[in-house]
Motif scaffolding. Structure first.
Motif, PDB file in Angstrom:
ATOM      1  N   GLY A 170      65.723  62.394 156.063  1.00  0.00           N
ATOM      2  CA  GLY A 170      65.145  61.157 156.583  1.00  0.00           C
ATOM      3  C   GLY A 170      65.891  60.617 157.789  1.00  0.00           C
ATOM      4  O   GLY A 170      65.769  59.438 158.116  1.00  0.00           O
ATOM      5  N   GLN A 171      66.631  61.476 158.493  1.00  0.00           N
ATOM      6  CA  GLN A 171      67.415  61.031 159.653  1.00  0.00           C
ATOM      7  C   GLN A 171      66.674  61.220 160.970  1.00  0.00           C
ATOM      8  O   GLN A 171      67.141  60.755 162.002  1.00  0.00           O
ATOM      9  CB  GLN A 171      68.722  61.830 159.718  1.00  0.00           C
ATOM     10  N   ARG A 172      65.571  61.937 160.917  1.00  0.00           N
ATOM     11  CA  ARG A 172      64.844  62.303 162.125  1.00  0.00           C
ATOM     12  C   ARG A 172      65.798  63.035 163.079  1.00  0.00           C
ATOM     13  O   ARG A 172      66.318  64.070 162.740  1.00  0.00           O
ATOM     14  CB  ARG A 172      64.191  61.080 162.761  1.00  0.00           C
ATOM     15  N   THR A 173      66.051  62.452 164.275  1.00  0.00           N
ATOM     16  CA  THR A 173      66.933  63.140 165.224  1.00  0.00           C
ATOM     17  C   THR A 173      68.231  62.370 165.478  1.00  0.00           C
ATOM     18  O   THR A 173      68.897  62.599 166.490  1.00  0.00           O
ATOM     19  CB  THR A 173      66.200  63.363 166.558  1.00  0.00           C
ATOM     20  N   ARG A 174      68.628  61.478 164.567  1.00  0.00           N
ATOM     21  CA  ARG A 174      69.867  60.727 164.767  1.00  0.00           C
ATOM     22  C   ARG A 174      71.079  61.637 164.850  1.00  0.00           C
ATOM     23  O   ARG A 174      72.077  61.315 165.491  1.00  0.00           O
ATOM     24  CB  ARG A 174      70.060  59.701 163.645  1.00  0.00           C
ATOM     25  N   TRP A 175      71.007  62.800 164.188  1.00  0.00           N
ATOM     26  CA  TRP A 175      72.134  63.724 164.205  1.00  0.00           C
ATOM     27  C   TRP A 175      72.453  64.227 165.607  1.00  0.00           C
ATOM     28  O   TRP A 175      73.578  64.643 165.889  1.00  0.00           O
ATOM     29  CB  TRP A 175      71.849  64.915 163.282  1.00  0.00           C
TER      30      TRP A 175
END
Length: 239
Positions: free
Chosen positions: A139-144
């Motif tokens: 559920g982080q999408r592209t925050r990584w």
């Protein structure tokens, strides 16, 4: 004094790649239809049936429907189950169209070649597919991507996945060119669940080793410019 670097993402700090990706169930499901095709084709051929290819295709489709139904009953995503069934149907249609049982595996060969290319390109353009898959699952999408350590880790670990596709191609293509249907069926099963499990087992430590000591782990991406995320504790464990 020990020089061992603290583990940046110990098992207790969050889920492993195997837990996130659920590789075992999906890989086993993917092995069922090809195994059924080879079994159905082989039994019918041994019995002297002129419709051995139809028996093999029917067995593969039947098992594909059962696998899809089980996945839906377990609450898995409908799209994934239907996509798997569609893949089996296309493989059967290709074999029936050409009249060659070995062509049942042609779609798999093309798929692995396309996957190897896609994963390699994703690494080159700094959008590693492993990060996209894990980020979506968490559920982080592209925050990584704002975390340079996680970005580096996902890029390095993605090469392991490229390797699995290349290994399959190195085995599948010679067998396909030789028309070795039964050997292809065995290789298809042997290089699905066991290889996926090995890939997850190898890429997990590669990803972890790319993270510096004290990094909070996969669950807490840190933005390099803003310092977003929990502070580093220096112990390698999440606070």
């Amino acid at each position: 004094m020990s020089s061992r670097r603290p583990d940046p993402a110990p098992p207790g700090a969050g889920p492993s790649l195997g837990e996130i990706l659920g590789g075992r169930g999906g890989a086993l499901d993917a092995s069922a239809a090809p195994a059924a095709f080879v079994a159905g084709f082989g039994i019918a051929q041994a019995a002297g049936s002129p419709s051995a290819l139809l028996w093999g295709g029917g067995a593969a489709l039947g098992v594909g429907v059962v696998v899809c139904a089980i996945r839906l009953a377990r609450g898995r995503r409908p799209a994934a189950g239907l996509a798997g069934l569609l893949g089996v149907a296309v493989a059967v249609l290709v074999a029936l169209y050409t009249g060659r049982a070995v062509d049942f595996f042609l779609l798999q060969i093309v798929s692995n070649a396309a996957s190897a290319l896609a994963w390699s390109v994703s690494i080159a353009v700094r959008w590693p597919l492993l990060g996209l898959v894990v980020g979506a699952a968490l559920g982080q999408r592209t925050r990584w991507r704002r975390d340079p350590d996680l970005l580096r880790g996902y890029r390095r670990a993605s090469w392991v996945w490229v390797g699995q596709y290349l290994l399959r191609l190195a085995v599948f293509i010679p067998l396909y060119l030789a028309g070795a249907v039964y050997a292809l069926g065995i290789a298809r099963v042997a290089l699905t669940w066991p290889l996926v499990m090995a890939c997850i087992a190898l890429s997990w430590p590669v990803l972890r080793r790319a993270l510096p000591p004290g990094h909070p782990g996969l669950l807490h991406p840190r933005a390099a410019s803003t310092g977003e995320g929990p502070p580093y504790s220096g112990s390698g464990h999440e606070a």
